[in-house]
Scaffold this motif. Structure first.
Motif, PDB file in Angstrom:
ATOM      1  N   TYR A  47      -1.004  -9.774   0.134  1.00  0.00           N
ATOM      2  CA  TYR A  47       0.143  -8.898  -0.124  1.00  0.00           C
ATOM      3  C   TYR A  47      -0.009  -8.156  -1.448  1.00  0.00           C
ATOM      4  O   TYR A  47       0.454  -7.021  -1.597  1.00  0.00           O
ATOM      5  CB  TYR A  47       1.465  -9.661  -0.010  1.00  0.00           C
ATOM      6  N   ASN A  48      -0.705  -8.750  -2.431  1.00  0.00           N
ATOM      7  CA  ASN A  48      -0.992  -8.023  -3.671  1.00  0.00           C
ATOM      8  C   ASN A  48      -1.880  -6.813  -3.387  1.00  0.00           C
ATOM      9  O   ASN A  48      -1.681  -5.727  -3.948  1.00  0.00           O
ATOM     10  CB  ASN A  48      -1.695  -8.939  -4.681  1.00  0.00           C
ATOM     11  N   ILE A  49      -2.861  -7.014  -2.515  1.00  0.00           N
ATOM     12  CA  ILE A  49      -3.769  -5.929  -2.168  1.00  0.00           C
ATOM     13  C   ILE A  49      -3.042  -4.853  -1.369  1.00  0.00           C
ATOM     14  O   ILE A  49      -3.174  -3.655  -1.630  1.00  0.00           O
ATOM     15  CB  ILE A  49      -4.974  -6.479  -1.363  1.00  0.00           C
ATOM     16  N   ILE A  50      -2.253  -5.284  -0.386  1.00  0.00           N
ATOM     17  CA  ILE A  50      -1.519  -4.329   0.448  1.00  0.00           C
ATOM     18  C   ILE A  50      -0.547  -3.514  -0.393  1.00  0.00           C
ATOM     19  O   ILE A  50      -0.364  -2.307  -0.173  1.00  0.00           O
ATOM     20  CB  ILE A  50      -0.783  -5.081   1.588  1.00  0.00           C
ATOM     21  N   ASP A  51       0.082  -4.164  -1.381  1.00  0.00           N
ATOM     22  CA  ASP A  51       0.977  -3.481  -2.303  1.00  0.00           C
ATOM     23  C   ASP A  51       0.279  -2.271  -2.927  1.00  0.00           C
ATOM     24  O   ASP A  51       0.802  -1.159  -2.942  1.00  0.00           O
ATOM     25  CB  ASP A  51       1.406  -4.475  -3.396  1.00  0.00           C
ATOM     26  N   SER A  52      -0.927  -2.506  -3.432  1.00  0.00           N
ATOM     27  CA  SER A  52      -1.680  -1.424  -4.082  1.00  0.00           C
ATOM     28  C   SER A  52      -2.201  -0.406  -3.079  1.00  0.00           C
ATOM     29  O   SER A  52      -2.298   0.787  -3.387  1.00  0.00           O
ATOM     30  CB  SER A  52      -2.848  -2.023  -4.875  1.00  0.00           C
ATOM     31  N   ILE A  53      -2.559  -0.865  -1.874  1.00  0.00           N
ATOM     32  CA  ILE A  53      -3.036   0.064  -0.842  1.00  0.00           C
ATOM     33  C   ILE A  53      -1.954   1.089  -0.505  1.00  0.00           C
ATOM     34  O   ILE A  53      -2.211   2.294  -0.403  1.00  0.00           O
ATOM     35  CB  ILE A  53      -3.471  -0.712   0.424  1.00  0.00           C
ATOM     36  N   PHE A  54      -0.727   0.604  -0.338  1.00  0.00           N
ATOM     37  CA  PHE A  54       0.380   1.512  -0.014  1.00  0.00           C
ATOM     38  C   PHE A  54       0.702   2.432  -1.193  1.00  0.00           C
ATOM     39  O   PHE A  54       0.933   3.635  -1.014  1.00  0.00           O
ATOM     40  CB  PHE A  54       1.622   0.720   0.382  1.00  0.00           C
ATOM     41  N   VAL A  55       0.722   1.883  -2.397  1.00  0.00           N
ATOM     42  CA  VAL A  55       1.033   2.687  -3.583  1.00  0.00           C
ATOM     43  C   VAL A  55      -0.041   3.751  -3.804  1.00  0.00           C
ATOM     44  O   VAL A  55       0.251   4.863  -4.246  1.00  0.00           O
ATOM     45  CB  VAL A  55       1.185   1.792  -4.832  1.00  0.00           C
ATOM     46  N   ALA A  56      -1.290   3.428  -3.477  1.00  0.00           N
ATOM     47  CA  ALA A  56      -2.373   4.400  -3.624  1.00  0.00           C
ATOM     48  C   ALA A  56      -2.144   5.628  -2.757  1.00  0.00           C
ATOM     49  O   ALA A  56      -2.642   6.722  -3.060  1.00  0.00           O
ATOM     50  CB  ALA A  56      -3.714   3.749  -3.271  1.00  0.00           C
ATOM     51  N   ARG A  57      -1.379   5.451  -1.656  1.00  0.00           N
ATOM     52  CA  ARG A  57      -1.064   6.585  -0.782  1.00  0.00           C
ATOM     53  C   ARG A  57      -0.089   7.546  -1.436  1.00  0.00           C
ATOM     54  O   ARG A  57       0.036   8.698  -1.007  1.00  0.00           O
ATOM     55  CB  ARG A  57      -0.456   6.074   0.523  1.00  0.00           C
ATOM     56  N   ILE A  58       0.630   7.092  -2.462  1.00  0.00           N
ATOM     57  CA  ILE A  58       1.546   7.967  -3.190  1.00  0.00           C
ATOM     58  C   ILE A  58       0.740   8.923  -4.058  1.00  0.00           C
ATOM     59  O   ILE A  58       0.876  10.141  -3.967  1.00  0.00           O
ATOM     60  CB  ILE A  58       2.530   7.151  -4.054  1.00  0.00           C
ATOM     61  N   SER A  59      -0.104   8.348  -4.927  1.00  0.00           N
ATOM     62  CA  SER A  59      -0.988   9.147  -5.773  1.00  0.00           C
ATOM     63  C   SER A  59      -1.868   8.209  -6.592  1.00  0.00           C
ATOM     64  O   SER A  59      -1.589   7.012  -6.714  1.00  0.00           O
ATOM     65  CB  SER A  59      -0.188  10.050  -6.729  1.00  0.00           C
ATOM     66  N   THR A  89      -2.625   3.931 -10.896  1.00  0.00           N
ATOM     67  CA  THR A  89      -2.911   3.657 -12.303  1.00  0.00           C
ATOM     68  C   THR A  89      -1.725   2.965 -12.972  1.00  0.00           C
ATOM     69  O   THR A  89      -1.895   2.047 -13.780  1.00  0.00           O
ATOM     70  CB  THR A  89      -3.227   4.967 -13.059  1.00  0.00           C
ATOM     71  N   ALA A  90      -0.505   3.396 -12.615  1.00  0.00           N
ATOM     72  CA  ALA A  90       0.706   2.783 -13.171  1.00  0.00           C
ATOM     73  C   ALA A  90       0.782   1.308 -12.824  1.00  0.00           C
ATOM     74  O   ALA A  90       1.123   0.469 -13.672  1.00  0.00           O
ATOM     75  CB  ALA A  90       1.948   3.508 -12.651  1.00  0.00           C
ATOM     76  N   LEU A  91       0.456   0.955 -11.578  1.00  0.00           N
ATOM     77  CA  LEU A  91       0.470  -0.457 -11.182  1.00  0.00           C
ATOM     78  C   LEU A  91      -0.610  -1.246 -11.917  1.00  0.00           C
ATOM     79  O   LEU A  91      -0.416  -2.417 -12.251  1.00  0.00           O
ATOM     80  CB  LEU A  91       0.283  -0.590  -9.668  1.00  0.00           C
ATOM     81  N   SER A  92      -1.744  -0.605 -12.177  1.00  0.00           N
ATOM     82  CA  SER A  92      -2.807  -1.267 -12.938  1.00  0.00           C
ATOM     83  C   SER A  92      -2.353  -1.556 -14.359  1.00  0.00           C
ATOM     84  O   SER A  92      -2.641  -2.620 -14.917  1.00  0.00           O
ATOM     85  CB  SER A  92      -4.069  -0.389 -12.964  1.00  0.00           C
ATOM     86  N   LEU A  93      -1.616  -0.617 -14.962  1.00  0.00           N
ATOM     87  CA  LEU A  93      -1.104  -0.823 -16.316  1.00  0.00           C
ATOM     88  C   LEU A  93       0.034  -1.843 -16.329  1.00  0.00           C
ATOM     89  O   LEU A  93       0.218  -2.572 -17.305  1.00  0.00           O
ATOM     90  CB  LEU A  93      -0.611   0.513 -16.894  1.00  0.00           C
ATOM     91  N   ALA A  94       0.806  -1.884 -15.250  1.00  0.00           N
ATOM     92  CA  ALA A  94       1.933  -2.820 -15.175  1.00  0.00           C
ATOM     93  C   ALA A  94       1.478  -4.247 -14.930  1.00  0.00           C
ATOM     94  O   ALA A  94       2.208  -5.198 -15.265  1.00  0.00           O
ATOM     95  CB  ALA A  94       2.893  -2.388 -14.062  1.00  0.00           C
TER      96      ALA A  94
END
Length: 454
Positions: A33-45, A50-55
């Motif tokens: 679910y951590n990976i899927i979270d980022s996969i979906f967010v990557a579809r935004i931009s 990058t924001a999730l990586s910093l967070a």
């Protein structure tokens, strides 16, 4: 075989699998679910990614504190159960809720000012800062779900109940996975919430798992808690924190490490930060099963140490290391063979792919050493000697990794940053072996005096 005595009498090889398998499954789903979270967010931009990586360092800091409290509880409860002192074990469990609520109040208060101050250290891109602050504030304000669930899971693990702990984690993770696309992109009457939706999905998953965890723990008739009869004990608090604080610092080092590496990568590009964020989510899919393994090892080690069964403690350490090594070798093979396929999952640009392939292949070459060190750290924690784990982790993630990463980056650029990781893993492995040999040589004295120094 009497089920309640399995920690003391079941064959160690089978017991490790029996105790660890549920935790491994739940941790794999957690990583998924951590990976899927980022996969979906990557579809935004890419900026949202990058924001999730910093967070993530702030999120990891919260997790570090939760895990530290949980391990402190687990270690002391399992040792007291091994000594047949059930009353103190139950009171220790009750202390977990008390400490957890105090921690949540601290996180909720600090959410008002910490995130924005932190993210401005890494970037002046207002869009990235907006996404990161938006995500982090929600995670911090609603962190009570995660911390209470962690307390409950470690109470259950300390009593040998790994199945219930697995169910709690699975419920939270599956809820998050289902809600992620719905809240991020919108569905029917639910509006598109973007990055905020990802944070809300995570918080709701944690809160739902918390309620289920409370039902299991408060309804457990074999380990009956009675919050109304709770009486505060300074001694119990010290025993929890004696193990918990070093573990928290050990976990917190990961947050410092992430922030330090991000600062170095920021000298090159925002894409480099995004790549490292993707790597860190992907590597959790490999490391999480090992963390699940150590969750199974902790009560076995703690109980048998409390029962003064030294041979079982050493067998648990040996076979735990073997199992961790097998998991890590499989993970290394995946990262070496399929780096491009893994990066494509995150909607990677050509630049992300160019940087990411080298990142995954180089860093994964140290996975085997990292897996064994994780087991050695659990061994020290279970025996009440968590400061040794802290020393090893400090060397691995800060003292060696960050200076070497910076120095090598001056000569080989971003590739030098990646090379620093296997160097740090091998060095910490050697340090971990040194402390392990030292403890084993003195084990007879430790078991006679019931004290452990390293």
């Amino acid at each position: 075989m009497d089920k309640k005595n399995k920690l003391e009498f079941m064959d160690v090889k089978k017991l490790i699998i029996k105790m660890s398998f549920p935790a491994i499954i739940s941790m794999i789903v957690q990583a998924l679910y951590n990976i899927i979270d980022s996969i979906f967010v990557a579809r935004i931009s890419e900026k949202a990614l990058t924001a999730l990586s910093l967070a993530f360092p702030i999120q990891l800091t919260l997790i570090s504190i939760f895990v530290g409290l949980g391990v402190g509880l687990n270690s002391y409860i399992s040792r007291k159960l091994g000594e047949r002192n059930r009353d103190v074990a139950i009171n220790t469990a009750e202390h977990g809720f008390f400490i957890g609520i105090l921690l949540w109040l601290l996180f909720a208060f600090s959410s008002a000012f910490v995130p924005e101050m932190f993210f401005k250290l890494f970037t002046q891109d207002q869009e990235v800062i907006f996404y990161a602050v938006q995500y982090t504030k929600i995670i911090m304000i609603f962190s009570f779900g995660s911390i209470i669930a962690e307390v409950c899971m470690n109470i259950l693990r300390a009593t040998g109940d790994m199945i219930s702990s697995m169910k709690i984690q699975l419920l939270g993770a599956i809820t998050n996975i289902i809600l992620d696309p719905i809240l991020i992109f919108g569905f029917l009457f639910i509006p598109e919430l973007g990055v905020k939706g990802a944070a809300i999905a995570t918080a709701l998953g944690q809160i739902i798992s918390m309620f289920y965890a409370l039902i299991l723990v408060l309804g457990n008739q074999k380990f009956k808690l009675n919050i109304k009869k709770f009486h505060y004990s300074k001694l119990i608090t010290i025993e929890i924190l004696k193990v918990g604080i070093p573990v928290t610092f050990m976990q917190f080092l990961g947050s410092i490490m992430l922030s330090g590496i991000n600062l170095i990568l920021a000298l090159f590009s925002g894409t480099a930060i995004a790549v490292f964020g993707v790597y860190y989510k992907l590597q959790s899919f490999i490391f999480m099963p090992v963390f699940g393994l150590t969750q199974g090892l902790m009560p076995i080690l703690g109980f048998n140490y409390g029962a003064k069964k030294q041979e079982r403690v050493m067998d648990t350490l040996k076979y735990g290391s073997i199992y961790a090594g097998i998991i890590m070798l499989l993970g290394t093979a995946i990262f070496q063979i399929f780096p491009r396929q893994l990066l494509i999952l995150f909607n990677s640009s050509s630049e992300m792919e160019r940087l990411g392939v080298g990142c995954l292949r180089i860093i994964s070459s140290g996975f085997l050493f990292a897996g064994i060190v994780t087991v050695l750290s659990t061994y020290f924690q279970a025996l009440g000697s968590a400061p040794v784990s802290l020393i090893v982790s400090l060397a691995r993630q800060i003292i060696i990794l960050l200076p070497v990463a910076y120095i090598l980056s001056l000569f080989w650029g971003i590739t030098g940053v990646w090379i620093a990781f296997p160097i740090a893993e091998i060095t910490s492995f050697i340090i971990g072996l040194f402390f392990t040999v030292k403890v084993i040589k003195k084990s007879d004295k430790y078991y006679e005096t019931d004290l452990l120094y390293a």
